[in-house]
Design an enzyme around this catalytic site. Structure first.
Site, PDB file in Angstrom:
ATOM      1  N   GLN A  13       0.818  -1.216   0.000  1.00 34.71           N
ATOM      2  CA  GLN A  13       0.000   0.000   0.000  1.00 34.71           C
ATOM      3  C   GLN A  13       0.860   1.278   0.000  1.00 34.71           C
ATOM      4  OE1 GLN A  13      -2.298   0.659   3.558  1.00 34.71           O
ATOM      5  NE2 GLN A  13      -3.853   1.856   2.515  1.00 34.71           N
ATOM      6  N   ASP A  35      10.131  -7.130  -3.453  1.00 33.32           N
ATOM      7  CA  ASP A  35       8.978  -7.703  -2.743  1.00 33.32           C
ATOM      8  C   ASP A  35       9.049  -9.215  -2.863  1.00 33.32           C
ATOM      9  OD1 ASP A  35       6.356  -8.030  -1.527  1.00 33.32           O
ATOM     10  OD2 ASP A  35       5.997  -5.944  -2.088  1.00 33.32           O
ATOM     11  N   ILE A  36       8.169  -9.891  -2.149  1.00 31.93           N
ATOM     12  CA  ILE A  36       8.187 -11.357  -2.145  1.00 31.93           C
ATOM     13  C   ILE A  36       7.727 -11.934  -3.499  1.00 31.93           C
ATOM     14  CG2 ILE A  36       5.858 -11.493  -1.092  1.00 31.93           C
ATOM     15  CD1 ILE A  36       8.195 -13.859   0.334  1.00 31.93           C
ATOM     16  N   ARG A  37       6.880 -11.150  -4.194  1.00 35.89           N
ATOM     17  CA  ARG A  37       6.430 -11.537  -5.536  1.00 35.89           C
ATOM     18  C   ARG A  37       6.314 -10.285  -6.398  1.00 35.89           C
ATOM     19  NH1 ARG A  37       3.246 -14.774  -2.385  1.00 35.89           N
ATOM     20  NH2 ARG A  37       1.588 -13.237  -2.328  1.00 35.89           N
ATOM     21  N   TYR A 143      -0.459  -6.958  15.860  1.00 34.45           N
ATOM     22  CA  TYR A 143       0.205  -5.924  15.051  1.00 34.45           C
ATOM     23  C   TYR A 143       0.749  -4.819  15.959  1.00 34.45           C
ATOM     24  CZ  TYR A 143       0.291  -2.066  11.589  1.00 34.45           C
ATOM     25  OH  TYR A 143       0.641  -1.009  10.791  1.00 34.45           O
TER      26      TYR A 143
HETATM   27  C1  AKB Z   1      -4.211  -0.741  10.067  1.00 38.18           C
HETATM   28  O1  AKB Z   1      -5.401  -0.390  10.078  1.00 38.18           O
HETATM   29  O2  AKB Z   1      -3.826  -1.829  10.471  1.00 38.18           O
HETATM   30  C2  AKB Z   1      -3.174   0.232   9.555  1.00 38.18           C
HETATM   31  C3  AKB Z   1      -2.575   1.027  10.658  1.00 38.18           C
HETATM   32  C4  AKB Z   1      -3.381   2.037  11.367  1.00 38.18           C
HETATM   33  O3  AKB Z   1      -1.434   0.861  10.959  1.00 38.18           O
HETATM   34  N1  AKB Z   1      -3.749   1.085   8.566  1.00 38.18           N
END
Ligand code: AKB
Length: 312
Positions: A13, A35-37, A143
């Site tokens: 992105q 990139d990976i692909r 994350y």
């Molecule tokens: C997500 O929504 O995971 C990302 C971010 C805020 O890091 N766009």
């Protein structure tokens, strides 16, 4: 002298638009996309491109040596919604790719690193409005945990080994040219595509969920500007808060309706609601403004107009 840049995750992105902009700025031959692909033909065909796995240290080191790389932009990551579906892989990718790049800088094979963090480093116990640079951080997503740990490691490598690593806590990013990549803020991209194609959109978040957002042009400018800033201007070696606009699904729908009066939005929140609820609603980015002159160009109104013009 121009830097010699390697972008890891160039087809994603942010990577897609970053590659184009960096090639314009520093010359096509000085920006190696990888990139990976081969996921994006524009990126692959517009200059040097290498297929690599961000988890393979030897592959990255080889590219650094062959192309005499000075700067790495590590954009490969699993975003919030996708990471919740595959926590072990998300942790592996988000952390170990960072260690590879930090270790290359530690051993002086590269000079400078850009690594993206996110508003996901904050959590449900963080103050929600005007979230400060330094505050309670108890992220509740895989994350967010990986980004927070990454920030600590960036600061550690700077303090202990003198590594020049620069980072931004991106809010939700909105772009017309690249599809979203599995994030919680992605509704704010999807909504434009559906508004144009179907004149209606079912939102996976509730009507009043307010989140910090930014147009991709501003995000790319911030990325390039923090990397261009003289080293003494960079005072924060974990990651900088960054802000542009904050809005709810109701507010963006109302803005779209000014251009497409028939547009209707409905709400059907899913598992992403809980993630969104744990994140800030607005961000205090005064340190970035003070240290390296950050400012944004696009607000909700100008971003909506530009998105619709490009997508139509
Ligand atoms: C997500 O929504 O995971 C990302 C971010 C805020 O890091 N766009």
């Amino acid at each position: 002298m121009n830097p010699k840049i390697l972008i890891i995750g160039a087809c994603g992105q942010i990577g897609t638009e970053l590659t184009v902009k960096l090639r314009k700025l520093y010359g096509t031959e000085n920006v190696i996309a990888s990139d990976i692909r081969k996921l994006n033909t524009d990126v692959v065909n517009s200059g040097p491109f290498e297929v690599i796995n961000a988890l393979d240290f030897n592959q990255i080191e080889h590219l650094v040596e062959v192309h005499h790389i000075t700067d790495i932009y590590l954009m490969a990551a699993l975003l919030s919604a996708t990471a919740e579906k595959n926590p072990a892989f998300a942790w592996d990718l988000n952390m170990n790719s960072l260690f590879h790049v930090l270790n290359l800088a530690k051993s002086k094979k590269i000079k400078k690193i850009f690594w993206p963090s996110s508003i996901a480093v904050f959590g449900p116990t963080t103050p929600k409005e005007n979230t400060p640079q330094y505050t309670i951080m108890e992220p509740s997503t895989v994350y967010g945990i990986s980004k927070q740990a990454g920030e600590r490691w960036c600061e550690y490598y700077h303090n202990i080994y003198g590594v020049d690593v620069r980072s931004i806590r991106y809010p939700g990013l909105i772009s017309w040219s690249t599809p979203p990549g599995g994030g919680t803020t992605d509704y704010a991209v999807d909504i434009f595509h559906k508004a144009i194609a179907d004149k209606k959109y079912e939102c996976f978040l509730s009507a009043e969920t307010k989140m910090p957002m930014m147009y991709m042009d501003d995000a790319i400018d911030a990325t390039i500007n923090i990397m261009k800033a003289p080293v003494e201007e960079i005072k924060i070696h974990s990651s900088y808060n960054l802000a542009a606009m904050s809005f709810t699904p109701t507010e963006i729908a109302a803005e779209i309706k000014k251009h497409i009066p028939e547009f209707e939005i409905t709400y059907n929140p899913d598992f992403r609601q809980k993630i969104a609820d744990s994140w800030p609603a607005s961000i205090d980015d005064s340190d970035a403004r003070k240290d390296w002159n950050w400012n944004y160009k696009f607000d909700l109104e100008s971003m909506t107009k530009d998105m619709l013009e490009h997508l139509s």
